[in-house]
Design a protein around this motif. Structure first.
Motif, PDB file in Angstrom:
ATOM      1  N   CYS A   1      49.455  39.952  30.975  1.00 25.92           N
ATOM      2  CA  CYS A   1      48.795  40.591  32.119  1.00 25.92           C
ATOM      3  C   CYS A   1      47.579  39.903  32.872  1.00 25.92           C
ATOM      4  O   CYS A   1      47.484  39.922  33.915  1.00 25.92           O
ATOM      5  CB  CYS A   1      48.063  41.939  31.727  1.00 25.92           C
ATOM      6  SG  CYS A   1      49.520  43.204  31.159  1.00 25.92           S
ATOM      7  N   VAL A   2      47.038  38.915  32.057  1.00 25.42           N
ATOM      8  CA  VAL A   2      46.157  38.074  32.662  1.00 25.42           C
ATOM      9  C   VAL A   2      46.905  37.102  33.462  1.00 25.42           C
ATOM     10  O   VAL A   2      46.422  36.821  34.729  1.00 25.42           O
ATOM     11  CB  VAL A   2      45.490  36.983  31.625  1.00 25.42           C
ATOM     12  CG1 VAL A   2      44.563  35.720  32.219  1.00 25.42           C
ATOM     13  CG2 VAL A   2      44.338  37.943  30.647  1.00 25.42           C
ATOM     14  N   GLY A   3      48.175  36.656  33.378  1.00 24.58           N
ATOM     15  CA  GLY A   3      49.063  35.866  33.976  1.00 24.58           C
ATOM     16  C   GLY A   3      49.391  36.692  35.262  1.00 24.58           C
ATOM     17  O   GLY A   3      49.444  35.876  36.307  1.00 24.58           O
ATOM     18  N   ILE A   4      49.863  37.995  35.046  1.00 24.84           N
ATOM     19  CA  ILE A   4      50.363  38.682  36.249  1.00 24.84           C
ATOM     20  C   ILE A   4      49.179  38.811  37.313  1.00 24.84           C
ATOM     21  O   ILE A   4      49.464  38.681  38.481  1.00 24.84           O
ATOM     22  CB  ILE A   4      50.866  39.847  35.818  1.00 24.84           C
ATOM     23  CG1 ILE A   4      52.284  39.759  35.239  1.00 24.84           C
ATOM     24  CG2 ILE A   4      50.940  40.972  36.861  1.00 24.84           C
ATOM     25  CD1 ILE A   4      53.219  39.154  36.261  1.00 24.84           C
ATOM     26  N   MET A   5      48.102  39.052  36.830  1.00 22.86           N
ATOM     27  CA  MET A   5      46.870  39.574  37.596  1.00 22.86           C
ATOM     28  C   MET A   5      46.301  38.200  38.201  1.00 22.86           C
ATOM     29  O   MET A   5      45.888  37.924  39.427  1.00 22.86           O
ATOM     30  CB  MET A   5      45.881  40.177  37.012  1.00 22.86           C
ATOM     31  CG  MET A   5      44.582  40.319  37.843  1.00 22.86           C
ATOM     32  SD  MET A   5      43.222  41.533  37.104  1.00 22.86           S
ATOM     33  CE  MET A   5      43.842  42.937  37.327  1.00 22.86           C
ATOM     34  N   GLY A   6      45.953  37.380  37.310  1.00 26.31           N
ATOM     35  CA  GLY A   6      45.370  35.943  37.877  1.00 26.31           C
ATOM     36  C   GLY A   6      46.082  34.995  38.736  1.00 26.31           C
ATOM     37  O   GLY A   6      45.861  34.433  39.535  1.00 26.31           O
ATOM     38  N   TRP A   7      47.362  34.610  38.233  1.00 28.01           N
ATOM     39  CA  TRP A   7      48.076  33.841  38.626  1.00 28.01           C
ATOM     40  C   TRP A   7      48.956  34.519  39.972  1.00 28.01           C
ATOM     41  O   TRP A   7      49.001  33.932  41.027  1.00 28.01           O
ATOM     42  CB  TRP A   7      49.118  33.121  37.688  1.00 28.01           C
ATOM     43  CG  TRP A   7      49.721  31.826  38.442  1.00 28.01           C
ATOM     44  CD1 TRP A   7      50.925  31.991  38.666  1.00 28.01           C
ATOM     45  CD2 TRP A   7      49.301  30.587  38.574  1.00 28.01           C
ATOM     46  NE1 TRP A   7      51.288  30.376  39.063  1.00 28.01           N
ATOM     47  CE2 TRP A   7      50.046  29.809  39.178  1.00 28.01           C
ATOM     48  CE3 TRP A   7      47.874  30.207  38.727  1.00 28.01           C
ATOM     49  CZ2 TRP A   7      49.786  28.402  39.833  1.00 28.01           C
ATOM     50  CZ3 TRP A   7      47.546  28.863  39.145  1.00 28.01           C
ATOM     51  CH2 TRP A   7      48.727  28.115  39.727  1.00 28.01           C
ATOM     52  N   ASP A   8      49.872  35.357  39.399  1.00 23.99           N
ATOM     53  CA  ASP A   8      50.672  35.833  40.326  1.00 23.99           C
ATOM     54  C   ASP A   8      50.042  36.705  41.563  1.00 23.99           C
ATOM     55  O   ASP A   8      50.208  36.534  42.789  1.00 23.99           O
ATOM     56  CB  ASP A   8      51.791  36.919  39.825  1.00 23.99           C
ATOM     57  CG  ASP A   8      52.777  36.233  38.900  1.00 23.99           C
ATOM     58  OD1 ASP A   8      53.703  35.758  39.259  1.00 23.99           O
ATOM     59  OD2 ASP A   8      52.379  35.894  37.695  1.00 23.99           O
ATOM     60  N   ALA A   9      49.348  37.754  41.207  1.00 21.92           N
ATOM     61  CA  ALA A   9      48.568  38.526  42.095  1.00 21.92           C
ATOM     62  C   ALA A   9      47.343  37.666  42.973  1.00 21.92           C
ATOM     63  O   ALA A   9      47.451  37.509  44.175  1.00 21.92           O
ATOM     64  CB  ALA A   9      48.187  39.837  41.712  1.00 21.92           C
ATOM     65  N   LEU A  10      46.499  37.169  42.171  1.00 24.18           N
ATOM     66  CA  LEU A  10      45.154  36.661  42.895  1.00 24.18           C
ATOM     67  C   LEU A  10      45.346  35.396  43.388  1.00 24.18           C
ATOM     68  O   LEU A  10      44.984  34.972  44.485  1.00 24.18           O
ATOM     69  CB  LEU A  10      44.207  36.748  41.930  1.00 24.18           C
ATOM     70  CG  LEU A  10      43.854  38.343  41.393  1.00 24.18           C
ATOM     71  CD1 LEU A  10      42.511  38.124  40.477  1.00 24.18           C
ATOM     72  CD2 LEU A  10      43.443  39.128  42.538  1.00 24.18           C
ATOM     73  N   HIS A  11      46.122  34.465  42.828  1.00 18.23           N
ATOM     74  CA  HIS A  11      46.297  33.061  43.159  1.00 18.23           C
ATOM     75  C   HIS A  11      47.471  33.055  44.122  1.00 18.23           C
ATOM     76  O   HIS A  11      46.968  32.288  45.122  1.00 18.23           O
ATOM     77  CB  HIS A  11      46.575  32.163  41.809  1.00 18.23           C
ATOM     78  CG  HIS A  11      46.788  30.610  42.258  1.00 18.23           C
ATOM     79  ND1 HIS A  11      45.667  29.744  42.717  1.00 18.23           N
ATOM     80  CD2 HIS A  11      48.016  30.001  42.325  1.00 18.23           C
ATOM     81  CE1 HIS A  11      46.333  28.676  43.082  1.00 18.23           C
ATOM     82  NE2 HIS A  11      47.548  28.778  42.755  1.00 18.23           N
ATOM     83  N   ARG A  12      48.501  33.514  43.963  1.00 19.86           N
ATOM     84  CA  ARG A  12      49.640  33.163  44.520  1.00 19.86           C
ATOM     85  C   ARG A  12      49.576  34.325  45.851  1.00 19.86           C
ATOM     86  O   ARG A  12      50.547  34.161  46.926  1.00 19.86           O
ATOM     87  CB  ARG A  12      50.989  33.265  43.887  1.00 19.86           C
ATOM     88  CG  ARG A  12      51.302  32.105  42.979  1.00 19.86           C
ATOM     89  CD  ARG A  12      52.420  32.199  42.139  1.00 19.86           C
ATOM     90  NE  ARG A  12      53.759  32.556  43.123  1.00 19.86           N
ATOM     91  CZ  ARG A  12      54.566  33.728  43.137  1.00 19.86           C
ATOM     92  NH1 ARG A  12      54.222  34.501  42.010  1.00 19.86           N
ATOM     93  NH2 ARG A  12      55.410  33.731  43.824  1.00 19.86           N
ATOM     94  N   GLY A  13      48.857  35.411  45.639  1.00 21.05           N
ATOM     95  CA  GLY A  13      48.929  36.556  46.951  1.00 21.05           C
ATOM     96  C   GLY A  13      50.046  37.337  46.646  1.00 21.05           C
ATOM     97  O   GLY A  13      50.261  37.999  47.432  1.00 21.05           O
ATOM     98  N   ASP A  14      50.801  37.509  45.478  1.00 26.84           N
ATOM     99  CA  ASP A  14      51.954  38.436  45.408  1.00 26.84           C
ATOM    100  C   ASP A  14      51.306  39.620  44.601  1.00 26.84           C
ATOM    101  O   ASP A  14      51.168  39.670  43.427  1.00 26.84           O
ATOM    102  CB  ASP A  14      52.892  37.912  44.541  1.00 26.84           C
ATOM    103  CG  ASP A  14      54.143  38.815  44.238  1.00 26.84           C
ATOM    104  OD1 ASP A  14      54.120  39.757  44.631  1.00 26.84           O
ATOM    105  OD2 ASP A  14      55.241  38.300  43.384  1.00 26.84           O
ATOM    106  N   HIS A  15      51.014  40.627  45.639  1.00 23.42           N
ATOM    107  CA  HIS A  15      50.565  42.114  45.134  1.00 23.42           C
ATOM    108  C   HIS A  15      51.469  42.962  44.705  1.00 23.42           C
ATOM    109  O   HIS A  15      51.439  44.184  44.429  1.00 23.42           O
ATOM    110  CB  HIS A  15      49.665  42.593  45.999  1.00 23.42           C
ATOM    111  CG  HIS A  15      48.463  41.882  46.288  1.00 23.42           C
ATOM    112  ND1 HIS A  15      47.409  41.964  47.397  1.00 23.42           N
ATOM    113  CD2 HIS A  15      48.059  40.659  45.809  1.00 23.42           C
ATOM    114  CE1 HIS A  15      46.384  40.982  47.324  1.00 23.42           C
ATOM    115  NE2 HIS A  15      46.739  40.231  46.332  1.00 23.42           N
TER     116      HIS A  15
END
Length: 262
Positions: free
Chosen positions: A228-242
């Motif tokens: 979940c750190v990966g999903i939130m930190g990388w996918d959502a916040l870094h890549r902008g995939d919400h």
């Protein structure tokens, strides 16, 4: 990071030359529940699609209508991919699971957590607690904590043919924590972002308990916190995939999983 992705995609293209025929043969013989086909990376390089046009839909498109079926399909494919790895690797392939797996955990935590800390959503000491818990379990279980996995048994890597045959795409064999269950957890964290349903937290925790009841619950929660750190930190916040749905609600849900408040 784009160069790293391109390098990984090249490895997948090479590996599928061996794994796709093997999987097709195992499926034909009734040894596994899924088949495979040659695939290619999407234009942005973030998912895989059949190399040749064929009728069908990706697994994630069934989630809103048949969530339990999708989760069960993910679990079956995750389990059966272990049979593929075992048959393919046999005695000819050796990896230092302990060293590579340990390095992967702490490298990814450092990479993925930074956007979450920068956004003021979590404190550094909370991540230190996660790191300490990983150090403890690695010290106690050593190599037994790690396994070889596909790493992306997720909704846009599984294609359901018109005849209902499932095809797993994007072949990889990578060291990860959570021997016996990592691929299944990976499928759940991806769906947290991509699905728009209420009560995702309770429902997801329920699937974890239903399908992973033979494993240590605190260990499961720790590995899922990493995911979940990966999903939130990388996918959502870094890549902008919400993903889809209310992202503010998703953030609270992901933080609850990261803090293991259940």
């Amino acid at each position: 990071m784009k160069n790293k992705q391109n390098e990984d995609n090249k490895k997948i293209l090479e590996l599928q030359k061996d794994l796709v025929p093997l999987i097709q043969e195992m499926y034909k013989n009734g040894e596994i529940c899924f088949s495979s086909m040659f695939s290619m990376a999407s234009e942005d390089g973030n998912f895989w699609k059949p190399a040749e046009n064929m009728p069908g839909k990706f697994l994630y498109t069934f989630f809103e209508e048949r969530p339990d079926w999708v989760v069960e399909m993910n679990k079956k494919i995750s389990d059966d991919y272990q049979k593929v790895i075992e048959k393919f690797l046999g005695e000819k392939f050796e990896k230092d699971l302990l060293a590579e797996g340990k390095d992967w955990i702490f490298e990814k935590l450092e990479l993925w957590i930074r956007p979450i800390i920068d956004a003021g959503l979590i404190k550094a000491e909370e991540i230190e607690k996660i790191k300490d818990d990983f150090r403890e379990i690695i010290s106690r279980k050593s190599e037994e904590f790690f396994g070889q996995f596909h790493g992306n048994v997720i909704g846009d890597h599984i294609f359901i043919g018109e005849d209902t045959t499932p095809y797993l795409l994007g072949m990889r064999i990578v060291p990860r924590p959570g021997r016996g269950y990592y691929d299944f957890l990976r499928s759940l964290d991806w769906m947290l972002l991509k699905a728009d349903k209420e009560n995702n937290f309770d429902r997801t925790a329920g699937w974890m308990q239903k399908y992973l009841g033979d494993y240590d619950w605190e260990e499961i929660k720790l590995v899922f916190a990493l995911r979940c750190v990966g999903i939130m930190g990388w996918d959502a916040l870094h890549r902008g995939d919400h993903g889809v749905g209310d992202f503010e609600q998703k953030k609270e849900m992901l933080l609850k999983f990261i803090r293991r408040e259940y």
